[in-house]
Motif scaffolding. Structure first.
Motif, short mmCIF file in Angstrom:
data_model
loop_
_atom_site.label_atom_id
_atom_site.label_comp_id
_atom_site.label_asym_id
_atom_site.label_seq_id
_atom_site.Cartn_x
_atom_site.Cartn_y
_atom_site.Cartn_z
N ASN A 113 20.60 -8.44 0.04
CA ASN A 113 19.78 -9.47 -0.59
C ASN A 113 18.31 -9.34 -0.23
O ASN A 113 17.43 -9.51 -1.09
N ASP A 114 18.01 -9.02 1.04
CA ASP A 114 16.61 -8.90 1.46
C ASP A 114 15.92 -7.71 0.81
O ASP A 114 14.76 -7.78 0.41
N LYS A 146 20.23 -18.50 -2.19
CA LYS A 146 18.79 -18.39 -1.98
C LYS A 146 18.13 -17.33 -2.84
O LYS A 146 16.93 -17.40 -3.09
N VAL A 147 18.90 -16.33 -3.30
CA VAL A 147 18.28 -15.26 -4.08
C VAL A 147 17.64 -15.78 -5.36
O VAL A 147 16.68 -15.20 -5.87
N GLY A 191 24.47 -14.39 1.67
CA GLY A 191 24.94 -15.55 0.93
C GLY A 191 25.44 -15.18 -0.44
O GLY A 191 25.49 -14.00 -0.82
N LEU A 192 25.84 -16.19 -1.21
CA LEU A 192 26.31 -15.96 -2.57
C LEU A 192 25.22 -15.30 -3.40
O LEU A 192 24.03 -15.63 -3.28
N LEU A 193 25.63 -14.36 -4.24
CA LEU A 193 24.68 -13.60 -5.04
C LEU A 193 24.65 -14.07 -6.49
O LEU A 193 23.59 -14.38 -7.03
N ASP A 194 25.81 -14.13 -7.12
CA ASP A 194 25.84 -14.54 -8.53
C ASP A 194 27.25 -14.98 -8.93
O ASP A 194 28.20 -14.85 -8.17
N ALA A 195 27.34 -15.50 -10.16
CA ALA A 195 28.63 -15.88 -10.75
C ALA A 195 28.58 -15.51 -12.21
O ALA A 195 27.51 -15.48 -12.83
N LYS A 196 29.75 -15.22 -12.77
CA LYS A 196 29.80 -14.75 -14.14
C LYS A 196 31.01 -15.32 -14.88
O LYS A 196 32.08 -15.50 -14.30
N ALA A 197 30.82 -15.61 -16.18
CA ALA A 197 31.92 -15.96 -17.07
C ALA A 197 31.83 -15.00 -18.26
O ALA A 197 30.74 -14.73 -18.77
N GLU A 198 32.99 -14.50 -18.70
CA GLU A 198 32.97 -13.44 -19.70
C GLU A 198 34.20 -13.50 -20.59
O GLU A 198 35.27 -13.95 -20.16
N TRP A 201 29.25 -12.07 -3.29
CA TRP A 201 28.52 -12.40 -2.07
C TRP A 201 27.91 -11.10 -1.55
O TRP A 201 28.50 -10.03 -1.68
N ALA A 202 26.73 -11.19 -0.94
CA ALA A 202 26.09 -9.99 -0.39
C ALA A 202 25.52 -10.30 0.98
O ALA A 202 25.10 -11.44 1.26
N ASN A 203 25.47 -9.29 1.84
CA ASN A 203 24.91 -9.50 3.18
C ASN A 203 23.38 -9.49 3.13
O ASN A 203 22.76 -9.24 2.09
N ALA A 204 22.77 -9.77 4.28
CA ALA A 204 21.32 -9.91 4.34
C ALA A 204 20.60 -8.61 3.97
O ALA A 204 19.55 -8.64 3.32
#
Length: 283
Positions: free
Chosen positions: A204-205, A260-261, A228-235, A198-201
């Motif tokens: 992300n902005d 939204k990113v 908002g949420l930034l990313d998700a990863k599986a590894e 997750w990252a703040n505005a």
């Protein structure tokens, strides 16, 4: 010592963290831990890092190495690139140096919990040539990081927060990961993991946004994703102990943008695979 592939996992995690970070996604989650220094039957989890017995804290260790990774120029880009990466994992008492948590101290380090603070390299960045219409650039930076890792039932959960104070976006990124170290035999270790950020505005902005001035100059539409949420990863990470001191590791996975990113004008590919390989030497 912890009965988990400590060093192998940390090396993979540290390198993986580097991958996630440099993919514009920040502290990543594959560990490289030190099975190379563990006694037979007492595997650690990261290349070059040793693990304590009976679930105790990791022993002091020094592991160095090199490798390479193949990933997008930034998370959201169609362009891929190969880059060499160093591997380092050092622990001396409460002091540590690694890619995942940077340079810092972990005052709490037991069988079930590790907590600490550090200064980390923030490699989320891109050059003007990498983004549409060359409208912006984001440099690498540095951040202050706090983290907590909890180990129960063979699982390891890690949560951390990084406040960027130099370079990059000056924003804040929070991350969470869950991994399950698997000891296949006394030489082979696997670590599947999942994670999200997750990252703040501000982050992300500045990374995925397009200001009114930038929109006017570049022709891209104005865009502000906000926090908002930034990313998700599986590894999946793999570590193989070639000798008592030399180890080989590899990791591969997929990362996808969230929230939204993913609708940013600079995003051309929302989901992308990545891979890496490395050699380490444990002293």
């Amino acid at each position: 010592m912890r009965q988990t592939p400590g060093f192998c996992n940390r090396v993979i995690v540290s390198a993986s963290a580097f991958v996630w970070a440099s993919s514009a996604a920040a502290q990543t989650l594959t560990k490289i831990e030190p099975p190379l220094t563990a006694a037979p039957g007492q595997a650690s989890g990261y290349p070059g890092e040793s693990i304590g017995q009976d679930g105790g804290p990791d022993e002091d260790h020094i592991a160095i190495g090199f490798g390479g990774l193949y990933q997008p120029a930034y998370l959201g880009s169609r362009k891929y690139q190969f880059q060499p990466i160093p591997v380092i994992d050092i622990k001396r008492g409460h002091f540590f140096v690694n890619f995942q948590n940077g340079i810092g101290v972990a005052p709490a380090d037991s069988e079930a919990l590790t907590a600490g603070v550090g200064v980390v390299l923030v490699t989320d960045n891109y050059e003007r040539k990498d983004v549409p219409n060359r409208f912006n650039k984001v440099d690498m930076g540095a951040g202050a990081r706090g983290f907590v890792s909890v180990r129960q039932f063979g699982l390891e959960a890690t949560a951390g927060v990084t406040q960027i104070f130099a370079g990059s976006t000056k924003g804040m990124i929070a991350d969470f990961s869950l991994s399950r170290p698997i000891v296949v035999n006394d030489r082979l270790f696997l670590t599947p993991s999942i994670g999200t950020r997750w990252a703040n505005a501000k982050h992300n902005d500045r990374f995925y946004g397009v200001s009114a001035r930038q929109a006017q100059e570049s022709g891209l539409r104005q865009f502000r994703p906000g926090s908002g949420l930034l990313d998700a990863k599986a590894e999946l990470g793999l570590q193989y102990r070639l000798t008592d001191h030399i180890g080989f590791g590899a990791a591969g996975g997929v990362t996808t943008l969230l929230g939204k990113v993913k609708d940013s004008p600079i995003v051309r590919k929302k989901t992308a695979p990545f891979g890496m390989g490395f050699l380490t030497y444990t002293f």
